[in-house]
Design an enzyme around this catalytic site. Structure first.
Site, PDB file in Angstrom:
ATOM      1  N   LYS A  14       0.827  -1.215   0.000  1.00  0.00           N
ATOM      2  CA  LYS A  14       0.000   0.000   0.000  1.00  0.00           C
ATOM      3  C   LYS A  14       0.863   1.269   0.000  1.00  0.00           C
ATOM      4  CE  LYS A  14      -2.328  -0.990   3.771  1.00  0.00           C
ATOM      5  NZ  LYS A  14      -1.829  -2.320   4.211  1.00  0.00           N
ATOM      6  N   ARG A  89      -9.667   0.524   9.084  1.00  0.00           N
ATOM      7  CA  ARG A  89      -9.146  -0.796   9.409  1.00  0.00           C
ATOM      8  C   ARG A  89     -10.110  -1.599  10.278  1.00  0.00           C
ATOM      9  NH1 ARG A  89      -3.360   0.116   8.747  1.00  0.00           N
ATOM     10  NH2 ARG A  89      -2.117  -1.702   9.246  1.00  0.00           N
ATOM     11  N   ARG A 128      11.576  -6.097   4.891  1.00  0.00           N
ATOM     12  CA  ARG A 128      11.467  -4.667   5.168  1.00  0.00           C
ATOM     13  C   ARG A 128      12.052  -4.354   6.550  1.00  0.00           C
ATOM     14  NH1 ARG A 128       5.558  -2.042   4.741  1.00  0.00           N
ATOM     15  NH2 ARG A 128       5.330  -2.602   6.929  1.00  0.00           N
ATOM     16  N   ARG A 134      11.511  -0.191  11.588  1.00  0.00           N
ATOM     17  CA  ARG A 134      10.216  -0.315  12.264  1.00  0.00           C
ATOM     18  C   ARG A 134      10.242  -1.506  13.208  1.00  0.00           C
ATOM     19  NH1 ARG A 134       5.109   0.368   8.280  1.00  0.00           N
ATOM     20  NH2 ARG A 134       4.303  -1.031   9.894  1.00  0.00           N
ATOM     21  N   ARG A 146      -0.150  -8.989  13.517  1.00  0.00           N
ATOM     22  CA  ARG A 146      -0.701  -7.985  12.602  1.00  0.00           C
ATOM     23  C   ARG A 146      -1.575  -8.641  11.542  1.00  0.00           C
ATOM     24  NH1 ARG A 146       4.634  -5.393  10.873  1.00  0.00           N
ATOM     25  NH2 ARG A 146       3.427  -4.234   9.347  1.00  0.00           N
TER      26      ARG A 146
HETATM   27  P1  ADP Z   1       1.170  -2.071   7.793  1.00  0.00           P
HETATM   28  O1  ADP Z   1       0.100  -1.874   6.742  1.00  0.00           O
HETATM   29  O2  ADP Z   1       2.445  -2.553   7.226  1.00  0.00           O
HETATM   30  O3  ADP Z   1       0.696  -2.849   8.984  1.00  0.00           O
HETATM   31  P2  ADP Z   1       0.847   0.622   8.838  1.00  0.00           P
HETATM   32  O4  ADP Z   1       1.922   1.621   8.773  1.00  0.00           O
HETATM   33  O5  ADP Z   1      -0.402   0.877   8.050  1.00  0.00           O
HETATM   34  O6  ADP Z   1       1.571  -0.678   8.379  1.00  0.00           O
HETATM   35  O7  ADP Z   1       0.391   0.379  10.355  1.00  0.00           O
HETATM   36  C1  ADP Z   1       1.313   0.090  11.385  1.00  0.00           C
HETATM   37  C2  ADP Z   1       0.567  -0.058  12.718  1.00  0.00           C
HETATM   38  O8  ADP Z   1      -0.099   1.173  13.043  1.00  0.00           O
HETATM   39  C3  ADP Z   1      -0.553  -1.099  12.751  1.00  0.00           C
HETATM   40  O9  ADP Z   1      -0.086  -2.391  13.047  1.00  0.00           O
HETATM   41  C4  ADP Z   1      -1.464  -0.546  13.857  1.00  0.00           C
HETATM   42  O10 ADP Z   1      -0.949  -0.831  15.135  1.00  0.00           O
HETATM   43  C5  ADP Z   1      -1.366   0.953  13.656  1.00  0.00           C
HETATM   44  N1  ADP Z   1      -2.441   1.465  12.783  1.00  0.00           N
HETATM   45  C6  ADP Z   1      -2.282   2.052  11.560  1.00  0.00           C
HETATM   46  N2  ADP Z   1      -3.461   2.404  11.033  1.00  0.00           N
HETATM   47  C7  ADP Z   1      -4.411   2.040  11.937  1.00  0.00           C
HETATM   48  C8  ADP Z   1      -5.832   2.121  11.986  1.00  0.00           C
HETATM   49  N3  ADP Z   1      -6.532   2.660  10.977  1.00  0.00           N
HETATM   50  N4  ADP Z   1      -6.472   1.640  13.078  1.00  0.00           N
HETATM   51  C9  ADP Z   1      -5.800   1.110  14.094  1.00  0.00           C
HETATM   52  N5  ADP Z   1      -4.464   0.999  14.125  1.00  0.00           N
HETATM   53  C10 ADP Z   1      -3.771   1.452  13.067  1.00  0.00           C
END
Ligand code: ADP
Length: 194
Positions: A14, A89, A128, A134, A146
């Site tokens: 994404k 999400r 990654r 991260r 996750r």
């Molecule tokens: P990835 O898609 O690789 O998991 P993101 O950068 O989108 O990475 O998200 C990293 C973390 O941030 C998630 O595992 C979660 O803990 C938090 N997070 C991100 N977006 C949301 C959301 N919309 N609702 C709840 N937690 C979120």
């Protein structure tokens, strides 16, 4: 206005595709992951609270991310459109987003869902983790959590938008450019109608 949700599990690409899409279509990129990491870097109260969940691979509470998105929408009244990345999400976030957009006479035009096998996801995330810095990318258990959170809480978000026929599945494996072309094709056919 063209509002797009780029959807898919962690590691589905994404972030990579968002960068290319916002450049081509002049959209404002709203990534809740990036917004949360920026709060962590600034050591804000919100960031420190969110970090506890993120480090374990769990979702951050709905109110926190909904509030962040609401602020971001208000801060960008002149955007040509928004690209939502990593949001919504949960079903609750999807309902909140629909309501926030409705208040501005806007709606989601399409949800493009990247389809990647689980084996490939874990491989990409661990890779990654070698360079991203991260903490949630370099631990096998956190990655599994996750992906589990995704299946349990996030995949129902696609059902929410399927009800209004807004979901398009796009193959998320292959070269970055090929995937980008598939996404752009889906946007182009819909832009004609806007
Ligand atoms: P990835 O898609 O690789 O998991 P993101 O950068 O989108 O990475 O998200 C990293 C973390 O941030 C998630 O595992 C979660 O803990 C938090 N997070 C991100 N977006 C949301 C959301 N919309 N609702 C709840 N937690 C979120």
């Amino acid at each position: 206005m063209f509002n797009l949700i780029l959807f898919g599990p962690p590691g589905s690409g994404k972030g990579t595709q968002s960068e290319k899409l916002i450049a081509k279509y002049n959209l404002k990129h709203l990534s809740t992951g990036d917004l949360l990491r920026s709060e962590i870097a600034k050591k804000t109260t919100l960031g420190l609270e969110a970090k506890k969940f993120m480090d374990k691979g769990q979702l951050v509470p709905d109110e926190v991310v909904i509030g962040m998105i609401s602020t971001a929408l208000d801060q960008n009244p002149d955007a040509a459109g928004f690209l939502f990345d990593g949001f919504p999400r949960t079903s609750k976030q999807a309902e909140a987003l629909d309501n926030l957009l409705k208040l501005k006479n806007l709606s989601i035009n399409v949800m493009l869902a990247l389809d990647v096998t689980e084996e490939e996801l874990v491989k990409r995330l661990l890779k990654r983790g070698e360079t991203s810095g991260r903490p949630d990318d370099n631990n096998d258990q956190v990655i599994r959590t996750r992906i589990h959170e995704y299946h349990k809480k996030t995949s129902p978000v696609a059902d929410h938008y399927k009800k209004s026929n807004k979901v398009v599945l796009v193959k998320g494996e292959g070269s970055v450019d090929n995937i980008f072309n598939s996404l752009a094709k889906e946007i182009d056919v819909r832009l004609v109608k806007v």
